[in-house]
Design a protein around this motif. Sequence first.
Motif, mmCIF file in Angstrom:
data_model
loop_
_atom_site.group_PDB
_atom_site.id
_atom_site.type_symbol
_atom_site.label_atom_id
_atom_site.label_comp_id
_atom_site.label_asym_id
_atom_site.label_seq_id
_atom_site.Cartn_x
_atom_site.Cartn_y
_atom_site.Cartn_z
ATOM 1 N N CYS A 167 1.105 -1.433 0.071
ATOM 2 C CA CYS A 167 0.277 0.241 -0.008
ATOM 3 C C CYS A 167 0.801 1.128 -0.209
ATOM 4 O O CYS A 167 1.089 1.988 -1.095
ATOM 5 C CB CYS A 167 -1.101 0.323 0.998
ATOM 6 N N GLU A 168 2.170 1.185 0.802
ATOM 7 C CA GLU A 168 3.168 2.583 0.605
ATOM 8 C C GLU A 168 3.274 2.253 -0.295
ATOM 9 O O GLU A 168 3.966 3.797 -0.881
ATOM 10 C CB GLU A 168 4.011 1.973 1.774
ATOM 11 N N VAL A 169 3.426 1.864 -1.194
ATOM 12 C CA VAL A 169 4.577 1.389 -2.857
ATOM 13 C C VAL A 169 3.705 2.586 -3.730
ATOM 14 O O VAL A 169 3.681 3.094 -4.850
ATOM 15 C CB VAL A 169 5.167 -0.194 -3.070
ATOM 16 N N VAL A 170 2.239 1.507 -3.578
ATOM 17 C CA VAL A 170 1.216 2.026 -3.519
ATOM 18 C C VAL A 170 1.032 3.812 -4.377
ATOM 19 O O VAL A 170 1.079 5.153 -5.178
ATOM 20 C CB VAL A 170 0.279 1.944 -3.988
ATOM 21 N N LEU A 191 0.566 5.657 -7.562
ATOM 22 C CA LEU A 191 -0.814 6.708 -7.583
ATOM 23 C C LEU A 191 -0.289 8.359 -7.935
ATOM 24 O O LEU A 191 -1.090 8.525 -9.179
ATOM 25 C CB LEU A 191 -1.495 6.768 -6.606
ATOM 26 N N PRO A 192 0.768 8.680 -8.149
ATOM 27 C CA PRO A 192 1.584 10.207 -8.594
ATOM 28 C C PRO A 192 1.487 9.663 -9.960
ATOM 29 O O PRO A 192 1.837 10.798 -10.793
ATOM 30 C CB PRO A 192 2.920 10.162 -8.052
#
Length: 75
Positions: free
Chosen positions: A4-7, A12-13
């Motif tokens: 989730c942190e990678v995403v 996402l950016p």
Amino acid sequence: RPPCEVVVRSVLPAFRSLVARRLIEKFNFSQVAAAKKLGTTQASISHYLYSKRGEKMVKQLEDSPSVQAIVDEIA
């Protein structure tokens, strides 16, 4: 790092960058209008356009036809 942190930090950016570019290049949105549609600021859109945010993943996402289809649908 957890997925989730990678995403949130990378994917996402990059995805937002692709959508912002599509809105501006294909639909002639201004940076302000694109920012309003994406729920962000004009400064963020500027960073996306000038590769200051999300650039690490943009090239990978650009090469994916399925991602491009989703970008088109969202834009």
